[in-house]
Design an enzyme around this catalytic site. Structure first.
Site, mmCIF file in Angstrom:
data_model
loop_
_atom_site.group_PDB
_atom_site.id
_atom_site.type_symbol
_atom_site.label_atom_id
_atom_site.label_comp_id
_atom_site.label_asym_id
_atom_site.label_seq_id
_atom_site.Cartn_x
_atom_site.Cartn_y
_atom_site.Cartn_z
ATOM 1 N N CYS A 281 -23.146 -4.201 21.279
ATOM 2 C CA CYS A 281 -22.542 -2.928 20.865
ATOM 3 C C CYS A 281 -23.459 -2.070 20.001
ATOM 4 O O CYS A 281 -23.926 -1.020 20.444
ATOM 5 C CB CYS A 281 -21.240 -3.196 20.110
ATOM 6 S SG CYS A 281 -19.993 -3.957 21.158
HETATM 7 N N1 LIG Z 1 -18.046 -7.718 23.148
HETATM 8 C C1 LIG Z 1 -17.590 -6.961 22.187
HETATM 9 O O1 LIG Z 1 -17.514 -7.378 21.046
HETATM 10 C C2 LIG Z 1 -17.146 -5.543 22.433
HETATM 11 C C3 LIG Z 1 -16.445 -4.881 21.412
HETATM 12 C C4 LIG Z 1 -16.014 -3.593 21.637
HETATM 13 C C5 LIG Z 1 -16.308 -2.966 22.848
HETATM 14 N N2 LIG Z 1 -17.013 -3.620 23.807
HETATM 15 C C6 LIG Z 1 -17.280 -2.933 25.054
HETATM 16 O O2 LIG Z 1 -16.405 -3.474 26.037
HETATM 17 C C7 LIG Z 1 -17.051 -3.484 27.304
HETATM 18 C C8 LIG Z 1 -17.037 -4.897 27.873
HETATM 19 O O3 LIG Z 1 -17.814 -5.735 27.032
HETATM 20 P P1 LIG Z 1 -17.714 -7.316 27.078
HETATM 21 O O4 LIG Z 1 -18.415 -7.791 25.867
HETATM 22 O O5 LIG Z 1 -16.322 -7.775 27.330
HETATM 23 O O6 LIG Z 1 -18.611 -7.635 28.364
HETATM 24 P P2 LIG Z 1 -18.643 -9.033 29.155
HETATM 25 O O7 LIG Z 1 -19.926 -9.021 29.896
HETATM 26 O O8 LIG Z 1 -18.305 -10.159 28.253
HETATM 27 O O9 LIG Z 1 -17.436 -8.899 30.180
HETATM 28 C C9 LIG Z 1 -17.413 -7.988 31.215
HETATM 29 C C10 LIG Z 1 -16.840 -8.674 32.444
HETATM 30 O O10 LIG Z 1 -16.763 -7.713 33.488
HETATM 31 C C11 LIG Z 1 -17.077 -8.375 34.698
HETATM 32 N N3 LIG Z 1 -17.480 -7.385 35.684
HETATM 33 C C12 LIG Z 1 -18.717 -6.890 35.907
HETATM 34 N N4 LIG Z 1 -18.659 -5.992 36.923
HETATM 35 C C13 LIG Z 1 -17.376 -5.930 37.323
HETATM 36 C C14 LIG Z 1 -16.703 -5.182 38.321
HETATM 37 N N5 LIG Z 1 -17.342 -4.319 39.106
HETATM 38 N N6 LIG Z 1 -15.383 -5.379 38.474
HETATM 39 C C15 LIG Z 1 -14.727 -6.245 37.674
HETATM 40 N N7 LIG Z 1 -15.311 -6.965 36.709
HETATM 41 C C16 LIG Z 1 -16.626 -6.809 36.539
HETATM 42 C C17 LIG Z 1 -18.175 -9.347 34.317
HETATM 43 O O11 LIG Z 1 -18.296 -10.389 35.249
HETATM 44 C C18 LIG Z 1 -17.712 -9.820 32.947
HETATM 45 O O12 LIG Z 1 -16.936 -10.996 33.016
HETATM 46 C C19 LIG Z 1 -18.435 -2.902 27.063
HETATM 47 O O13 LIG Z 1 -18.408 -1.525 27.292
HETATM 48 C C20 LIG Z 1 -18.658 -3.142 25.597
HETATM 49 O O14 LIG Z 1 -19.555 -2.210 25.038
HETATM 50 C C21 LIG Z 1 -17.422 -4.902 23.629
#
Ligand SMILES: NC(=O)c1ccc[n+]([C@@H]2O[C@H](COP(=O)([O-])OP(=O)(O)OC[C@H]3O[C@@H](n4cnc5c(N)ncnc54)[C@H](O)[C@@H]3O)[C@@H](O)[C@H]2O)c1
Length: 448
Positions: A281
């Site tokens: 992030c």
């Molecule tokens: N991790 C954090 O702490 C956090 C906090 C706030 C916001 N975010 C934001 O949230 C979003 C997700 O982050 P995350 O950490 O959960 O990522 P992550 O990589 O842990 O999870 C994302 C998931 O989406 C799946 N994915 C990828 N392409 C896909 C598709 N076309 N269709 C369906 N699923 C698909 C992946 O396989 C993965 O399991 C990002 O934009 C991130 O910036 C993350």
């Protein structure tokens, strides 16, 4: 019926289903964000369909197993046992959902520009199964304009349905803080933005079932609010790291300075230095705004400067390690055996994306050190294309501490025996003040 009346009728029907708890939430992407979000809605008695293309994650979640180490397995067992949770690799299941929340990655590409390929692909998948009356909300962090300029056109073009009339579009940024035991999906207020009142009403009702809602006027304000939160953190983390370096040269302990400054009950908020900046992030999201600002001819000097300051930190830590090895043991980094303690980007999680520890490992190796890591949360480093420097590494046995010439504490995980570390390794470099916080005073330790 006029378009306005159709939109109101759509919102009325959605809210009625929600009030009757006869509503299914679809979550696209069951990762660090999607899993706790699913858990939150399940806890409120709603059905959840989770579409995730990674079959291994789906199999684990369906079996009630946590594949994310900071998410207690008991929590995932409860999700599976609820009978309301359906993780699946089949995107057609999204057609059963009344609300579809996109929680897919938003990384930077090789040129450090926004990579919206996951958002675009996931939106296309949703669009192929979109039906009238559904609410689609993007939760991924991104630049202002993404929902209106990228997501809406894909949904409309592929489905032939009209946003704000046939289906609703909202943006609600995710504020998940992995490993934070005080705040989770149901205890953190959720910002909700949509471009019309009926769409806002639907999104606020949905998220209102989960937690407290903060409504904003439109999609782009909600997108900007999330970036503001993370840019605020980036700039302050960079500032405190710069102060660390300045105070170090004045022989002042930054940690004591912060402890004193934070006693001011107003106008100050503590941020802490470290070996650099990591995670999915804070080191990434601000550059989504930089990119957008450039397109509008506006500079983002603060953001870029903050990025430069924190990017320089791992090299400083390695330099401090070289000095400590020389001062304390009379040894050079070249040929030294160094243990990096903590590979994750922050304490008590298994997430190593963008972790500064990885840069410390690479830089130590470049100077000829033999490097191992110890991290109770990461038994084996995953094979990641973006981090080839740690491929094949496994967490070193704690029992073999006396094998090392120096240790560098990059992540202050709880449960690590810092006293044993300082007793067994001749030189300890501490980037997190972990020793002092564990009550360990060691002559062979240096802060960096
Ligand atoms: N991790 C954090 O702490 C956090 C906090 C706030 C916001 N975010 C934001 O949230 C979003 C997700 O982050 P995350 O950490 O959960 O990522 P992550 O990589 O842990 O999870 C994302 C998931 O989406 C799946 N994915 C990828 N392409 C896909 C598709 N076309 N269709 C369906 N699923 C698909 C992946 O396989 C993965 O399991 C990002 O934009 C991130 O910036 C993350």
């Amino acid at each position: 019926m006029s378009q306005a009346a159709r939109a109101e009728a759509m919102a009325d029907a959605f809210v009625r289903r929600l009030e009757a708890r006869d509503l299914t939430v679809g979550i696209v992407g069951l990762g660090y964000v999607g899993v706790p979000l699913a858990e939150g809605f399940l806890a409120k008695g709603l059905r959840v369909v989770g579409y995730e293309p990674d079959a291994a994650k789906v199999a684990a979640l369906a079996a009630g197993e946590s594949y994310i180490s900071h998410i207690d397995p008991v929590r995932v067992k409860l999700m599976a046992a609820s009978g309301l949770f359906q993780p699946t690799t089949d995107p057609s299941s999204l057609a059963y959902a009344d609300a579809i929340l996109l929680c897919v990655p938003t990384p930077l590409d090789a040129h450090r520009e926004p990579d919206l390929s996951f958002v675009e692909a996931a939106t296309r998948t949703v669009a192929e199964h979109l039906r009238p009356g559904q609410l689609v909300a993007l939760e991924s962090t991104t630049y202002p304009g993404t929902s209106a300029e990228i997501v809406r056109p894909i949904l409309e073009d592929v489905s032939g349905l009209a946003s704000g009339v046939d289906f609703a579009l909202a943006y609600s940024p995710e504020r998940e803080d992995p490993g934070n035991i005080d705040f989770g999906a149901t205890s953190t207020p959720k910002i909700v933005g949509a471009d019309t009142a009926p769409e806002r009403r639907m999104a606020s009702a949905l998220y209102g079932a989960l937690t407290q809602v903060v409504e904003v006027a439109d999609l782009k304000t909600a997108e900007a609010a999330k970036l503001t939160e993370n840019i605020f953190r980036l700039v302050n983390i960079a500032l405190v790291n710069e102060l660390k370096v300045v105070f170090e040269s004045l022989d002042i302990d930054i940690w004591q300075v912060i402890d004193a400054a934070r006693t001011k009950p107003f106008g100050y908020m503590p941020f802490y230095p470290g070996p650099g900046l990591g995670g999915h992030c804070i080191g990434i999201d601000p550059f989504y705004l930089t990119w957008k600002a450039r397109a509008h001819g506006e500079p983002t000097r603060f953001i870029e400067l903050a990025g430069d300051v924190v990017t320089a930190m791992p090299a400083r830590v390695v330099e401090a390690t070289a000095r400590a090895l020389s001062d304390i043991s009379g040894k050079a980094v070249n040929g030294a055996r160094v243990l990096v303690v903590g590979l994750a980007y922050k304490k008590n999680v298994d997430d190593l994306r963008e972790s500064p520890a990885i840069h410390v490992i690479r830089l130590l190796r470049e100077r000829g050190a033999e490097v191992a890591y110890h991290d109770p949360f990461i038994p084996a480093a995953p094979d990641l294309a973006e981090h080839p420097e740690i491929a094949g590494m496994t967490s070193a046995a704690w029992a073999a501490l006396s094998d090392y010439d120096a240790a560098v504490i990059c992540t202050d995980h709880d449960g690590v025996d810092y006293a044993a570390l300082a007793a067994a390794v001749p030189v300890v470099v501490d980037t997190r003040n972990a020793l002092a916080r564990a009550g360990v005073a060691a002559a062979n330790a240096r802060k960096a």
